[in-house]
Design a protein around this motif. Structure first.
Motif: not given
Length: 613
Positions: A605-610
């Protein structure tokens, strides 16, 4: 405080965070800008492509438009639209392409609908299987935007979209075509119906069995009653605030209702605006406009308005699309100093129409600029820079647009000046501890609930929590842990249906909190909730170690969430496995099988859930 004509000194923390992001992002941002510059230097598509390619691209254009774009080399605007008539927020977009094409012709240009993108409503899918497609619909929209623009015959682009994952998805897609001048066009909020507070009260009564389906449906239908976005300040309306702060709208466009006489003229102005960029000496394609300062401005606007927690995921992904790396430490540092300037439901009783009437984005942006919390020296889609976004549009007697400074607050119960904020810090906080890293929206939580310490009850789904609630098993001080809800587990659906039962428990006087690796609604409110826990349980995160009865302390003041278990025991505890029945059910049915690859590849999530890295 500085006047609107001066250039106030930037707050040192805002300056330091910006510098930190610039240094961290230097390699990726540099590579991104090199790619943008290469694309800018090419000839236009109609000159660059083969004759068959050009013929295919413009075969369906009316004769005059075809002559303009091919022979006269007139600018051609690509329209990407999220129109569908299921979503109230997007239904008004139906006729926007016709308005855009007419205005483009009037200005000697052409416009084509390059493509449509899917747009789903979390309000419809909340609590059901379709919600497991919600987060990943953002990246799907980004890819659909890329497909639309990949025809590569456009000199500029207009993005038509409003709601939760739609705007971030459109923005992600547009940034992968960073050489194009791009303007975003929303449709505005629906008019006010049943108040959000009254709606919530009926929901809480329904959770207790005090009202039936008929009364609940009547209340919901009175709240969600017409075209436009929902009127609470959730993810959809936070999107619009952030786009204003980034300078990607025609100024003041965000919260003008559908059907308002100004609305159509603002859409026409968007055409004039994007074409002016194509001809300007100060060329501002979206890839150069959205720089580190622009991203920080968006983060500040989010914090100053107590906006959606979802944007601690989405704007990380947006930034990455422009080669910019941000994390939750950046949000946390800004939140410590950015003042909270608005109270809009769920962190107040006003809705977005009352927010707009009190001064809206124009007032907030003006205050943040004057107090040195926003970068004023940024490119925007307008030649006047970000200061233009501290104004409010209206039509004169002839229907021509005029902008006036937002001026003083029209209602200080809704918006306040930076010198007298509702709070001296922003509405979001980073929580850390032996359970991982998570975020909390603190702006709506009563101060006496900022610290909760209680034995926990562990659940593997929100449905299991509902069962326990109805059985009376949660009538006590309790921290509810809901795990296996992250991107890799099941697509990270919003757990919005947890809010009514937890609010009921809190209303009974119990000390209640939620800890989860899932998302709450962008309108999550008065119950303290440590959400987006990373790493998630399915990825081996420590949330998988928690057992029923462990005492958990959530302390928003100390920015900590911790299982109060002996460190040696905690270290030795094995990670629980996702229950086999849950694993077997995840990703099956309602099209979820098609998103299996996204679940496997999703970042935290902290990495944008990319899903594209």
């Amino acid at each position: 405080m500085a006047t609107s004509n001066s250039a106030p000194a930037l707050h040192p923390v805002v300056e330091a965070v910006t510098r930190r992001i610039q240094e961290r992002s230097a390699p990726t941002r540099g590579a991104y800008l090199a790619q943008v510059d290469t694309a800018i230097q090419r000839k236009p598509g109609a000159e660059r492509m083969g004759c068959a390619n050009v013929a295919h691209a413009f075969a369906a254009l009316p004769g005059n438009d075809k002559f303009k774009v091919v022979a006269e080399k007139a600018p051609n605007i690509g329209i990407v639209t999220a129109y569908n008539d299921l979503l109230s927020a997007h239904a008004p977009l139906q006729h926007y392409p016709d308005i855009i094409k007419t205005e483009a012709r009037h200005l000697g240009a052409t416009a084509q609908v390059a493509g449509g993108v899917p747009a789903m409503c979390d309000g419809v899918t909340q609590g059901f299987e379709g919600m497991e497609l919600s987060l990943f619909s953002r990246d799907t929209i980004g890819m659909a935007t890329a497909i639309a623009l990949s025809h590569d015959v456009f000199d500029a682009a207009l993005m038509l979209g409003v709601c939760d994952k739609i705007v971030p998805g459109l923005l992600i897609g547009a940034l992968h075509f960073g050489h194009l001048p791009t303007v975003f066009i929303p449709a505005g909020p629906m008019t006010s119906g049943l108040s959000n507070n009254e709606k919530s009260k009926v929901r809480e009564k329904a959770a207790q069995g005090l009202v039936g389906r008929e009364e609940l449906l009547a209340a919901e239908s009175a709240a969600y009653h017409g075209p436009g976005t929902c009127t609470f300040y959730g993810t959809a309306n936070s999107n619009q605030m952030l786009l204003e702060a980034m300078g990607l709208h025609v100024p003041g466009t965000a919260f003008i209702n559908p059907g308002n006489a100004v609305r159509e003229e603002l859409t026409r102005e968007a055409v004039r605006t994007v074409l002016s960029i194509t001809k300007a000496k100060r060329f501002a394609p979206i890839g150069k406009l959205v720089d580190e300062r622009c991203i920080v401005n968006a983060m500040v606007a989010l914090l100053a308005t107590g906006g959606s927690t979802n944007h601690l995921i989405h704007w990380v992904a947006v930034a990455r699309s422009a080669g910019i790396i941000i994390d939750w430490n950046d949000f946390s540092a800004l939140s410590d100093v950015v003042p909270l300037l608005s109270r809009v439901y769920p962190n107040g009783s006003a809705d977005v129409n009352q927010f707009q009437a009190a001064g809206g984005p124009g007032f907030v942006i003006g205050q943040l600029l004057d107090a040195g919390f926003m970068h004023a020296d940024v490119l925007t889609v307008r030649s006047g820079g970000l200061r233009e976004f501290a104004s409010i549009p209206a039509a004169d007697a002839q229907g021509k647009l005029q902008w006036t400074e937002a001026g003083a607050s029209k209602d200080e119960s809704v918006v306040r000046p930076a010198s007298q904020p509702f709070s001296t810090s922003g509405g979001l906080k980073l929580l850390q501890g032996n359970l991982g890293r998570s975020v909390i929206k603190i702006s709506a939580v009563p101060e006496d609930r900022h610290v909760i310490e209680a034995p926990c009850r562990v659940f593997d789904s929100q449905e299991a929590l509902h069962v326990a609630f109805k059985a009376g098993e949660l009538d006590r001080d309790v921290v509810c842990v809901v795990r296996w809800q992250g991107p890799q587990a099941n697509g990270m659906p919003e757990l919005h249906k947890l809010t009514p039962p937890l609010a009921v428990l809190q209303g009974k006087g119990f000390r209640v909190a939620l800890v989860t690796d899932g998302r709450m609604s962008g309108a999550s409110g008065k119950v303290p909730a440590a959400i987006h826990m990373s790493p998630e349980a399915a990825a081996g995160g420590p949330l998988a170690k928690v057992r029923d009865g462990d005492v958990i302390r959530l302390d928003a003041n100390a920015e900590m969430v911790q299982a109060l278990v002996d460190p040696a025991e905690w270290e030795a505890r094995p990670l629980a496995a996702m229950p086999e029945a849950l694993r077997a059910a995840n990703g099956v049915g309602m099209g979820r099988e098609l998103f299996a690859n996204m679940r496997r590849n999703a970042l935290a999530a902290e990495q944008g859930a990319c899903t594209w890295f």
